[in-house]
Design an enzyme around this catalytic site. Structure first.
Site, short mmCIF file in Angstrom:
data_model
loop_
_atom_site.label_atom_id
_atom_site.label_comp_id
_atom_site.label_asym_id
_atom_site.label_seq_id
_atom_site.Cartn_x
_atom_site.Cartn_y
_atom_site.Cartn_z
N LEU A 79 18.62 -1.74 13.32
CA LEU A 79 17.25 -1.99 12.86
C LEU A 79 16.33 -0.83 13.25
O LEU A 79 16.32 -0.39 14.40
CB LEU A 79 16.73 -3.30 13.49
CG LEU A 79 15.33 -3.73 13.07
CD1 LEU A 79 15.30 -4.10 11.58
CD2 LEU A 79 14.86 -4.90 13.91
N LEU A 103 19.08 -5.17 5.77
CA LEU A 103 20.12 -5.09 4.75
C LEU A 103 21.50 -4.93 5.39
O LEU A 103 21.64 -4.29 6.44
CB LEU A 103 19.84 -3.91 3.82
CG LEU A 103 18.56 -4.06 2.99
CD1 LEU A 103 18.18 -2.74 2.33
CD2 LEU A 103 18.72 -5.14 1.93
N GLU A 124 1.21 7.03 6.95
CA GLU A 124 2.36 6.48 6.22
C GLU A 124 2.27 6.89 4.75
O GLU A 124 3.26 7.27 4.12
CB GLU A 124 2.38 4.95 6.31
CG GLU A 124 2.65 4.42 7.71
CD GLU A 124 2.78 2.91 7.74
OE1 GLU A 124 3.32 2.34 6.78
OE2 GLU A 124 2.33 2.29 8.72
N HIS A 128 8.46 3.17 8.92
CA HIS A 128 8.22 2.31 10.07
C HIS A 128 6.98 2.80 10.83
O HIS A 128 6.84 4.02 11.06
CB HIS A 128 9.45 2.31 10.99
CG HIS A 128 9.28 1.40 12.17
ND1 HIS A 128 9.36 0.03 12.05
CD2 HIS A 128 9.00 1.67 13.47
CE1 HIS A 128 9.13 -0.50 13.24
NE2 HIS A 128 8.91 0.46 14.12
N MET A 179 10.78 -6.92 4.34
CA MET A 179 10.91 -7.59 5.63
C MET A 179 12.30 -8.18 5.89
O MET A 179 12.43 -9.20 6.56
CB MET A 179 9.85 -8.70 5.74
CG MET A 179 8.42 -8.19 5.64
SD MET A 179 8.04 -6.92 6.86
CE MET A 179 7.94 -7.93 8.33
N SER A 183 0.84 -1.21 0.00
CA SER A 183 0.00 0.00 0.00
C SER A 183 0.88 1.27 0.00
O SER A 183 0.49 2.29 -0.57
CB SER A 183 -0.99 0.01 1.17
OG SER A 183 -0.32 0.17 2.40
C1 GRF Z 1 3.79 -0.71 6.82
O1 GRF Z 1 3.08 -0.63 8.03
C2 GRF Z 1 5.21 -0.19 7.00
O2 GRF Z 1 5.28 0.86 7.92
C3 GRF Z 1 5.92 -1.40 7.54
O3 GRF Z 1 5.38 -2.47 6.81
C4 GRF Z 1 4.05 -2.14 6.40
C5 GRF Z 1 4.00 -2.32 4.93
O4 GRF Z 1 2.69 -2.13 4.42
N1 GRF Z 1 7.34 -1.26 7.38
P1 GRF Z 1 2.46 -2.05 2.87
O5 GRF Z 1 3.06 -3.31 2.26
O6 GRF Z 1 3.13 -0.82 2.34
O7 GRF Z 1 0.98 -2.00 2.68
#
Ligand code: GRF
Length: 216
Positions: A143, A92, A173, A108, A89, A12
């Site tokens: 991290l 690096l 976000e 994050h 996930m 997203s």
């Molecule tokens: C988000 O909550 C982001 O902050 C975290 O992972 C999630 C990813 O969501 N690092 P999406 O795949 O962008 O929908």
């Protein structure tokens, strides 16, 4: 500026970037999306919008080093100057980060340094925090740490569940990630030690996000 986006799932945040580029809010392009998960919904988004993508699987490489080298090769091939981790996930290594010095950013779902690592929204709820939020930061070897570019805060109400809170945070976000990419693309972001300065950023008085300059 050409950006590369690394994803592992839903995508997203990738979608928020795609929308911002399509609307002409950010100059440049998403030159490549790399997914380490063949089933990531993010791949469907790339197909739908004609964004170049590559699936790079960790299990196809004997070492993490080789896996990362392949990602670096693909990103460099597309002349990517900024790497955006959007729900990627994996942690690096220094070698990857050195290939893009201070040009790797991450989103994050907490106000770092609070609630780093996985399930940040649940961590905030369980802790009993009254305010949490989200952060875009440069990636360092620690991290979910590294100089903060922009944060947005989100109040936690007694009715909140992990899902409702995650949804509220996600909305922000989707605003702060394109905002950070826009600033960097415009060459307005300078780093002084841990401190990030955004040239010409307008500081308002909104309690939720004083730095957000444009809305979607
Ligand atoms: C988000 O909550 C982001 O902050 C975290 O992972 C999630 C990813 O969501 N690092 P999406 O795949 O962008 O929908």
């Amino acid at each position: 500026m050409n950006i590369g986006v690394l994803v592992s799932g839903r995508g997203s945040n990738l979608q928020a970037l795609i929308d911002a580029y399509k609307a002409g809010k950010i100059e440049g392009s998403i030159a490549l999306v790399i997914s380490d998960n063949p089933n990531a919904y993010a791949i469907e988004r790339c197909k739908r919008h004609g964004i170049p993508y590559q699936i790079v699987l960790r299990q196809d490489f004997t070492s993490k080093k080789d896996f990362e080298r392949e990602m670096v090769r693909l990103l460099k091939e597309r002349e990517v100057e900024l790497v955006v981790l959007a729900g990627f996930m994996r942690v690096l290594s220094k070698e990857f980060l050195d290939a893009f010095p201070m040009r790797v950013i991450n989103i994050h779902p907490s106000l770092i340094p609070a609630f780093q690592g996985l399930n940040a929204q649940k961590q905030a709820l369980d802790y009993g925090a009254k305010i949490t939020g989200c952060t875009v930061h440069f990636v360092s070897q620690e991290l979910d740490n590294g100089p903060v570019i922009i944060q947005a805060c989100v109040p936690i109400t007694p009715e909140d569940t992990e899902d409702s809170l995650s949804e509220k945070i996600l909305k922000f976000e989707h605003k702060i990630l394109p905002q950070a990419v826009k600033w960097i693309s415009e060459g307005r972001v300078k780093i002084d030690g841990r401190k990030v300065v955004v040239e010409g950023a307008v500081y308002g008085t909104l309690p939720v996000n004083p730095m957000l300059e444009y809305s979607f």
